[in-house]
Design a protein around this motif. Structure first.
Motif, PDB file in Angstrom:
ATOM      1  N   ILE A 191       0.870  -1.442  -0.322  1.00 56.32           N
ATOM      2  CA  ILE A 191       0.239   0.061   0.709  1.00 56.32           C
ATOM      3  C   ILE A 191       1.120   1.453  -0.159  1.00 56.32           C
ATOM      4  O   ILE A 191       1.684   1.583   1.364  1.00 56.32           O
ATOM      5  N   ASN A 192       0.770   2.100  -1.152  1.00 52.12           N
ATOM      6  CA  ASN A 192       1.775   2.888  -1.206  1.00 52.12           C
ATOM      7  C   ASN A 192       1.042   4.439  -0.639  1.00 52.12           C
ATOM      8  O   ASN A 192      -0.035   4.792  -0.878  1.00 52.12           O
ATOM      9  N   GLY A 193       1.307   4.755   0.473  1.00 55.80           N
ATOM     10  CA  GLY A 193       0.550   5.865   1.047  1.00 55.80           C
ATOM     11  C   GLY A 193      -0.451   5.673   1.956  1.00 55.80           C
ATOM     12  O   GLY A 193      -0.214   4.445   3.355  1.00 55.80           O
ATOM     13  N   THR A 194      -0.646   6.572   3.186  1.00 55.21           N
ATOM     14  CA  THR A 194      -1.290   7.043   3.834  1.00 55.21           C
ATOM     15  C   THR A 194      -2.777   6.134   2.917  1.00 55.21           C
ATOM     16  O   THR A 194      -3.474   6.391   2.187  1.00 55.21           O
ATOM     17  N   ASP A 195      -3.575   4.975   4.113  1.00 54.62           N
ATOM     18  CA  ASP A 195      -4.013   4.004   3.108  1.00 54.62           C
ATOM     19  C   ASP A 195      -5.855   4.529   3.604  1.00 54.62           C
ATOM     20  O   ASP A 195      -6.566   4.120   4.806  1.00 54.62           O
ATOM     21  N   SER A 196      -5.778   6.146   3.802  1.00 55.93           N
ATOM     22  CA  SER A 196      -7.299   6.381   4.151  1.00 55.93           C
ATOM     23  C   SER A 196      -8.675   5.385   2.985  1.00 55.93           C
ATOM     24  O   SER A 196      -9.560   5.545   3.223  1.00 55.93           O
ATOM     25  N   ALA A 197      -8.465   4.395   2.100  1.00 58.04           N
ATOM     26  CA  ALA A 197      -9.474   4.101   1.300  1.00 58.04           C
ATOM     27  C   ALA A 197      -9.756   2.380   2.487  1.00 58.04           C
ATOM     28  O   ALA A 197     -10.831   1.672   1.689  1.00 58.04           O
ATOM     29  N   GLY A 198      -8.988   1.770   2.859  1.00 59.71           N
ATOM     30  CA  GLY A 198      -9.011   0.842   3.836  1.00 59.71           C
ATOM     31  C   GLY A 198      -8.469  -0.447   2.909  1.00 59.71           C
ATOM     32  O   GLY A 198      -9.453  -1.071   3.491  1.00 59.71           O
ATOM     33  N   VAL A 199      -7.731  -0.204   2.420  1.00 61.89           N
ATOM     34  CA  VAL A 199      -7.604  -1.747   1.661  1.00 61.89           C
ATOM     35  C   VAL A 199      -6.756  -2.573   2.103  1.00 61.89           C
ATOM     36  O   VAL A 199      -7.437  -3.465   2.105  1.00 61.89           O
ATOM     37  N   ALA A 200      -6.562  -2.007   3.405  1.00 59.82           N
ATOM     38  CA  ALA A 200      -5.483  -3.099   4.227  1.00 59.82           C
ATOM     39  C   ALA A 200      -6.972  -4.013   4.451  1.00 59.82           C
ATOM     40  O   ALA A 200      -7.002  -5.258   5.197  1.00 59.82           O
ATOM     41  N   ALA A 201      -8.069  -3.253   5.488  1.00 57.09           N
ATOM     42  CA  ALA A 201      -8.944  -3.536   5.749  1.00 57.09           C
ATOM     43  C   ALA A 201      -9.680  -4.687   5.052  1.00 57.09           C
ATOM     44  O   ALA A 201     -10.408  -5.843   5.289  1.00 57.09           O
TER      45      ALA A 201
END
Length: 334
Positions: A191-201
Protein backbone atom coordinates in the motif's frame (compact mmCIF):
# COMPACT_ATOMS: atom_id res chain seq x y z
CA UNK A 1 -2.66 7.38 -22.04
CA UNK A 2 -4.84 6.97 -18.98
CA UNK A 3 -6.72 9.66 -17.11
CA UNK A 4 -8.83 8.54 -14.16
CA UNK A 5 -12.52 9.13 -15.06
CA UNK A 6 -14.58 10.75 -12.27
CA UNK A 7 -17.14 7.92 -12.33
CA UNK A 8 -14.47 5.42 -11.20
CA UNK A 9 -14.57 6.93 -7.73
CA UNK A 10 -18.27 6.47 -6.92
CA UNK A 11 -21.16 4.27 -8.05
CA UNK A 12 -23.12 6.97 -9.84
CA UNK A 13 -25.48 6.79 -12.80
CA UNK A 14 -22.72 6.73 -15.43
CA UNK A 15 -20.95 3.83 -13.73
CA UNK A 16 -24.26 1.97 -13.53
CA UNK A 17 -24.90 2.47 -17.24
CA UNK A 18 -21.50 0.99 -18.02
CA UNK A 19 -21.94 -2.16 -15.94
CA UNK A 20 -23.07 -4.30 -18.92
CA UNK A 21 -19.78 -3.49 -20.64
CA UNK A 22 -17.95 -4.50 -17.47
CA UNK A 23 -19.57 -7.90 -17.78
CA UNK A 24 -18.13 -8.22 -21.29
CA UNK A 25 -14.72 -7.17 -19.94
CA UNK A 26 -14.96 -9.90 -17.29
CA UNK A 27 -15.86 -12.51 -19.91
CA UNK A 28 -12.95 -11.51 -22.15
CA UNK A 29 -10.54 -11.66 -19.20
CA UNK A 30 -11.83 -15.11 -18.22
CA UNK A 31 -11.42 -16.44 -21.75
CA UNK A 32 -7.90 -15.02 -21.96
CA UNK A 33 -6.85 -16.80 -18.78
CA UNK A 34 -8.75 -20.00 -19.52
CA UNK A 35 -7.02 -20.47 -22.87
CA UNK A 36 -3.53 -19.37 -21.79
CA UNK A 37 -0.71 -21.80 -21.09
CA UNK A 38 1.73 -20.06 -18.73
CA UNK A 39 5.35 -20.41 -19.80
CA UNK A 40 8.18 -20.76 -17.30
CA UNK A 41 11.67 -19.42 -17.87
CA UNK A 42 14.86 -20.51 -16.14
CA UNK A 43 14.94 -17.46 -13.85
CA UNK A 44 12.43 -16.57 -11.12
CA UNK A 45 10.15 -13.67 -11.99
CA UNK A 46 8.99 -11.00 -9.54
CA UNK A 47 5.93 -9.24 -10.91
CA UNK A 48 5.04 -5.81 -9.53
CA UNK A 49 1.56 -4.94 -10.78
CA UNK A 50 -1.81 -3.65 -9.65
CA UNK A 51 -5.49 -4.49 -9.85
CA UNK A 52 -6.64 -1.12 -11.15
CA UNK A 53 -5.98 0.91 -14.28
CA UNK A 54 -3.88 3.98 -13.67
CA UNK A 55 -0.89 4.74 -11.49
CA UNK A 56 -0.21 3.30 -8.07
CA UNK A 57 3.54 3.91 -7.85
CA UNK A 58 4.68 0.56 -9.28
CA UNK A 59 7.76 1.83 -11.09
CA UNK A 60 9.48 3.44 -8.05
CA UNK A 61 8.85 0.18 -6.18
CA UNK A 62 10.42 -1.82 -9.04
CA UNK A 63 13.46 0.49 -8.86
CA UNK A 64 13.65 0.11 -5.08
CA UNK A 65 13.47 -3.68 -5.30
CA UNK A 66 16.17 -3.75 -7.97
CA UNK A 67 18.55 -1.59 -5.93
CA UNK A 68 18.02 -3.38 -2.62
CA UNK A 69 18.06 -6.91 -4.02
CA UNK A 70 21.31 -5.99 -5.76
CA UNK A 71 22.68 -4.79 -2.42
CA UNK A 72 21.92 -8.27 -1.01
CA UNK A 73 23.90 -9.97 -3.75
CA UNK A 74 21.23 -10.67 -6.36
CA UNK A 75 21.80 -9.84 -10.02
CA UNK A 76 18.44 -8.48 -11.19
CA UNK A 77 17.21 -7.30 -14.56
CA UNK A 78 14.01 -5.36 -15.18
CA UNK A 79 11.49 -6.47 -17.81
CA UNK A 80 9.08 -3.84 -19.12
CA UNK A 81 6.48 -3.82 -21.85
CA UNK A 82 7.67 -0.34 -22.79
CA UNK A 83 4.25 1.32 -22.70
CA UNK A 84 4.16 4.42 -24.90
CA UNK A 85 7.23 3.39 -26.91
CA UNK A 86 7.43 2.22 -30.50
CA UNK A 87 9.91 -0.62 -30.02
CA UNK A 88 8.51 -4.13 -29.72
CA UNK A 89 11.80 -5.65 -28.59
CA UNK A 90 13.31 -7.48 -26.99
CA UNK A 91 15.91 -4.72 -26.69
CA UNK A 92 18.08 -3.47 -23.84
CA UNK A 93 17.35 0.17 -23.07
CA UNK A 94 20.25 2.55 -23.72
CA UNK A 95 19.73 6.15 -22.65
CA UNK A 96 22.40 7.37 -25.06
CA UNK A 97 20.53 6.12 -28.13
CA UNK A 98 16.91 5.68 -27.06
CA UNK A 99 14.26 8.21 -26.11
CA UNK A 100 10.86 7.90 -24.44
CA UNK A 101 9.13 7.68 -27.81
CA UNK A 102 11.12 4.57 -28.61
CA UNK A 103 11.17 2.59 -25.36
CA UNK A 104 8.65 4.35 -23.10
CA UNK A 105 9.25 6.83 -20.32
CA UNK A 106 9.42 4.42 -17.37
CA UNK A 107 12.02 2.04 -18.89
CA UNK A 108 14.17 5.00 -19.96
CA UNK A 109 13.98 6.47 -16.47
CA UNK A 110 14.90 3.21 -14.74
CA UNK A 111 17.69 2.46 -17.22
CA UNK A 112 19.69 5.47 -16.07
CA UNK A 113 21.24 3.23 -13.40
CA UNK A 114 19.75 -0.23 -13.97
CA UNK A 115 19.60 -3.00 -16.57
CA UNK A 116 16.23 -2.78 -18.32
CA UNK A 117 14.91 -4.82 -21.21
CA UNK A 118 11.82 -3.79 -23.18
CA UNK A 119 9.71 -6.47 -24.84
CA UNK A 120 6.11 -6.27 -25.94
CA UNK A 121 5.97 -10.06 -25.54
CA UNK A 122 6.75 -10.78 -21.88
CA UNK A 123 7.73 -14.42 -22.41
CA UNK A 124 10.13 -13.55 -25.21
CA UNK A 125 11.62 -10.78 -23.07
CA UNK A 126 12.07 -13.02 -20.05
CA UNK A 127 13.80 -15.64 -22.19
CA UNK A 128 16.10 -12.99 -23.64
CA UNK A 129 17.14 -11.93 -20.13
CA UNK A 130 17.73 -15.53 -19.08
CA UNK A 131 19.79 -16.16 -22.23
CA UNK A 132 22.24 -13.43 -21.23
CA UNK A 133 23.55 -15.64 -18.43
CA UNK A 134 24.32 -12.58 -16.29
CA UNK A 135 21.20 -12.40 -14.12
CA UNK A 136 19.52 -14.51 -11.47
CA UNK A 137 16.15 -12.78 -11.07
CA UNK A 138 13.75 -10.85 -13.30
CA UNK A 139 11.67 -7.96 -11.94
CA UNK A 140 8.70 -7.35 -14.21
CA UNK A 141 7.11 -3.90 -14.16
CA UNK A 142 3.33 -4.49 -14.48
CA UNK A 143 1.78 -7.58 -16.04
CA UNK A 144 0.02 -9.03 -13.01
CA UNK A 145 -2.92 -10.01 -15.24
CA UNK A 146 -0.69 -11.39 -18.01
CA UNK A 147 -1.40 -15.15 -18.03
CA UNK A 148 1.39 -16.15 -20.39
CA UNK A 149 4.44 -15.82 -18.11
CA UNK A 150 4.68 -17.70 -14.83
CA UNK A 151 5.67 -15.61 -11.80
CA UNK A 152 7.48 -16.67 -8.66
CA UNK A 153 6.58 -13.58 -6.61
CA UNK A 154 3.39 -11.62 -7.35
CA UNK A 155 3.14 -8.19 -5.74
CA UNK A 156 0.03 -6.03 -5.99
CA UNK A 157 0.50 -2.30 -5.42
CA UNK A 158 -2.34 -0.08 -4.21
CA UNK A 159 -2.60 3.69 -3.95
CA UNK A 160 -3.64 4.21 -0.33
CA UNK A 161 -5.77 7.21 -1.18
CA UNK A 162 -7.58 5.64 -4.13
CA UNK A 163 -7.71 1.97 -3.27
CA UNK A 164 -9.93 0.21 -5.81
CA UNK A 165 -12.15 3.21 -6.49
CA UNK A 166 -15.80 2.20 -6.70
CA UNK A 167 -14.83 -1.48 -6.78
CA UNK A 168 -16.27 -2.20 -10.23
CA UNK A 169 -14.63 -3.56 -13.35
CA UNK A 170 -13.52 -1.48 -16.34
CA UNK A 171 -15.22 0.55 -17.80
CA UNK A 172 -17.73 1.08 -14.94
CA UNK A 173 -14.83 1.20 -12.48
CA UNK A 174 -11.05 0.97 -12.40
CA UNK A 175 -10.61 -2.74 -11.63
CA UNK A 176 -8.84 -4.80 -14.28
CA UNK A 177 -10.14 -7.96 -12.65
CA UNK A 178 -12.61 -8.72 -9.89
CA UNK A 179 -11.48 -8.28 -6.30
CA UNK A 180 -11.82 -12.01 -5.59
CA UNK A 181 -9.84 -13.00 -8.67
CA UNK A 182 -7.29 -10.31 -7.96
CA UNK A 183 -6.66 -11.65 -4.48
CA UNK A 184 -5.75 -14.98 -6.05
CA UNK A 185 -3.26 -13.27 -8.36
CA UNK A 186 -1.15 -11.84 -5.52
CA UNK A 187 1.29 -13.24 -2.98
CA UNK A 188 1.59 -9.95 -1.12
CA UNK A 189 0.29 -6.39 -1.27
CA UNK A 190 2.03 -3.05 -0.98
CA UNK A 191 0.00 0.00 0.00
CA UNK A 192 1.58 3.22 -1.23
CA UNK A 193 0.80 6.18 1.02
CA UNK A 194 -1.69 6.64 3.84
CA UNK A 195 -4.36 3.95 3.63
CA UNK A 196 -7.34 6.29 3.72
CA UNK A 197 -9.22 3.98 1.31
CA UNK A 198 -9.04 1.11 3.79
CA UNK A 199 -7.27 -1.36 1.51
CA UNK A 200 -5.64 -3.27 4.39
CA UNK A 201 -9.05 -3.83 5.97
CA UNK A 202 -10.42 -5.16 2.67
CA UNK A 203 -7.53 -7.61 2.37
CA UNK A 204 -8.33 -8.65 5.96
CA UNK A 205 -5.35 -10.92 6.61
CA UNK A 206 -5.62 -12.89 3.37
CA UNK A 207 -2.23 -11.65 2.20
CA UNK A 208 0.88 -10.11 3.79
CA UNK A 209 0.59 -6.32 3.54
CA UNK A 210 3.54 -3.93 3.43
CA UNK A 211 3.34 -0.16 3.63
CA UNK A 212 5.49 2.36 1.76
CA UNK A 213 5.37 6.06 1.14
CA UNK A 214 6.54 8.12 -1.78
CA UNK A 215 9.03 10.80 -0.81
CA UNK A 216 10.27 13.69 -2.88
CA UNK A 217 13.81 15.05 -2.83
CA UNK A 218 13.78 17.59 -0.01
CA UNK A 219 17.00 19.22 -1.21
CA UNK A 220 15.35 20.23 -4.48
CA UNK A 221 12.39 21.73 -2.61
CA UNK A 222 14.67 23.61 -0.21
CA UNK A 223 16.71 25.00 -3.11
CA UNK A 224 13.50 26.55 -4.44
CA UNK A 225 12.28 27.90 -1.11
CA UNK A 226 10.53 31.22 -1.59
CA UNK A 227 10.20 30.68 -5.35
CA UNK A 228 6.66 30.35 -6.75
CA UNK A 229 6.31 27.07 -8.59
CA UNK A 230 4.22 25.89 -11.49
CA UNK A 231 4.01 22.13 -10.97
CA UNK A 232 2.85 19.93 -13.83
CA UNK A 233 2.58 16.17 -14.14
CA UNK A 234 1.30 13.53 -16.52
CA UNK A 235 1.32 10.54 -14.20
CA UNK A 236 -1.35 8.23 -12.81
CA UNK A 237 -2.18 10.43 -9.81
CA UNK A 238 -0.79 13.98 -10.36
CA UNK A 239 -2.36 15.18 -7.11
CA UNK A 240 0.05 12.97 -5.19
CA UNK A 241 3.01 15.01 -6.49
CA UNK A 242 1.28 18.33 -5.85
CA UNK A 243 0.32 17.35 -2.30
CA UNK A 244 3.87 16.20 -1.57
CA UNK A 245 5.25 19.56 -2.69
CA UNK A 246 2.76 21.44 -0.52
CA UNK A 247 3.53 19.25 2.50
CA UNK A 248 7.23 19.99 1.99
CA UNK A 249 6.53 23.72 2.19
CA UNK A 250 6.82 24.55 -1.51
CA UNK A 251 5.06 27.70 -2.74
CA UNK A 252 2.69 26.38 -5.43
CA UNK A 253 1.39 29.09 -7.74
CA UNK A 254 -0.39 26.77 -10.18
CA UNK A 255 -0.74 23.09 -11.00
CA UNK A 256 -1.41 21.44 -14.37
CA UNK A 257 -2.49 17.81 -14.72
CA UNK A 258 -2.12 15.67 -17.83
CA UNK A 259 -2.95 12.05 -18.62
CA UNK A 260 -0.47 9.35 -17.63
CA UNK A 261 2.38 9.04 -20.19
CA UNK A 262 1.16 12.24 -21.91
CA UNK A 263 3.42 13.17 -24.87
CA UNK A 264 4.04 16.90 -24.44
CA UNK A 265 3.39 18.83 -27.63
CA UNK A 266 4.82 22.21 -28.55
CA UNK A 267 1.40 23.68 -27.72
CA UNK A 268 1.45 22.07 -24.26
CA UNK A 269 4.91 23.37 -23.49
CA UNK A 270 4.11 26.87 -24.71
CA UNK A 271 1.04 26.92 -22.48
CA UNK A 272 3.04 25.71 -19.48
CA UNK A 273 5.73 28.32 -20.03
CA UNK A 274 3.18 31.12 -20.50
CA UNK A 275 1.38 30.13 -17.30
CA UNK A 276 4.69 30.05 -15.44
CA UNK A 277 5.61 33.50 -16.76
CA UNK A 278 2.19 34.86 -15.78
CA UNK A 279 2.66 33.68 -12.19
CA UNK A 280 6.35 34.52 -12.03
CA UNK A 281 6.96 30.87 -11.29
CA UNK A 282 9.64 28.29 -11.94
CA UNK A 283 8.53 25.08 -13.67
CA UNK A 284 8.88 21.76 -11.88
CA UNK A 285 7.82 18.22 -12.77
CA UNK A 286 8.44 14.55 -12.00
CA UNK A 287 11.35 12.54 -13.34
CA UNK A 288 8.91 10.51 -15.45
CA UNK A 289 7.56 13.70 -17.07
CA UNK A 290 10.95 15.38 -17.37
CA UNK A 291 12.34 12.46 -19.37
CA UNK A 292 9.53 12.90 -21.92
CA UNK A 293 10.41 16.56 -22.54
CA UNK A 294 12.43 17.62 -25.59
CA UNK A 295 16.12 18.02 -24.71
CA UNK A 296 16.01 21.81 -25.07
CA UNK A 297 13.19 22.02 -22.52
CA UNK A 298 14.88 19.97 -19.82
CA UNK A 299 17.20 22.86 -18.94
CA UNK A 300 14.17 25.08 -18.27
CA UNK A 301 12.29 22.67 -16.03
CA UNK A 302 13.37 21.48 -12.58
CA UNK A 303 13.34 17.72 -12.12
CA UNK A 304 11.80 16.50 -8.87
CA UNK A 305 13.23 13.07 -7.98
CA UNK A 306 10.91 10.68 -6.17
CA UNK A 307 11.81 7.58 -4.17
CA UNK A 308 10.09 4.93 -2.09
CA UNK A 309 10.47 4.66 1.68
CA UNK A 310 9.10 1.38 3.09
CA UNK A 311 7.77 1.24 6.62
CA UNK A 312 9.95 -1.86 7.13
CA UNK A 313 12.28 -2.40 4.20
CA UNK A 314 13.97 -5.46 5.67
CA UNK A 315 10.62 -7.20 6.22
CA UNK A 316 9.59 -6.49 2.63
CA UNK A 317 12.87 -7.80 1.20
CA UNK A 318 12.81 -10.85 3.47
CA UNK A 319 9.28 -11.64 2.29
CA UNK A 320 10.33 -11.37 -1.36
CA UNK A 321 13.50 -13.43 -0.86
CA UNK A 322 11.61 -16.16 0.99
CA UNK A 323 9.35 -16.66 -2.01
CA UNK A 324 12.27 -16.43 -4.45
CA UNK A 325 14.01 -19.32 -2.72
CA UNK A 326 10.97 -21.58 -2.81
CA UNK A 327 10.88 -24.21 -5.58
CA UNK A 328 9.12 -22.89 -8.66
CA UNK A 329 5.68 -24.41 -9.10
CA UNK A 330 5.49 -25.56 -12.71
CA UNK A 331 1.79 -26.21 -12.43
CA UNK A 332 0.89 -22.82 -11.11
CA UNK A 333 -1.54 -20.84 -13.29
CA UNK A 334 -1.65 -17.10 -12.70
Amino acid sequence: MIRTPPHWVSRGWLALLLLPLSALWALAAWLRHATARPQQVSLPVICVGNLVAGGTGKTPIVSWLYDHLASRGWQPAILSRGYGGSMTGPVWVDGTTHDAGMCGDEPLMMAESRDVLVSRDRVTGARAIAAQGSYDVIIMDDGLQNPHLQKQVRIGVFDGGFGVGNGWLIPAGPLRTSWRTGMGMMDMAIINGTDSAGVAAQIAGRLPVHHVKTQIDQEVVHSLQGTPLLAFAGIGRPARMFDSLKEAGAQIAKTLSFADHHPYSAHDLTRIQEDAHHHGAAMITTHKDWIRLPAEWRERVTLLPVSILPEDGDALLNSVETRLRQPQDRGRHD
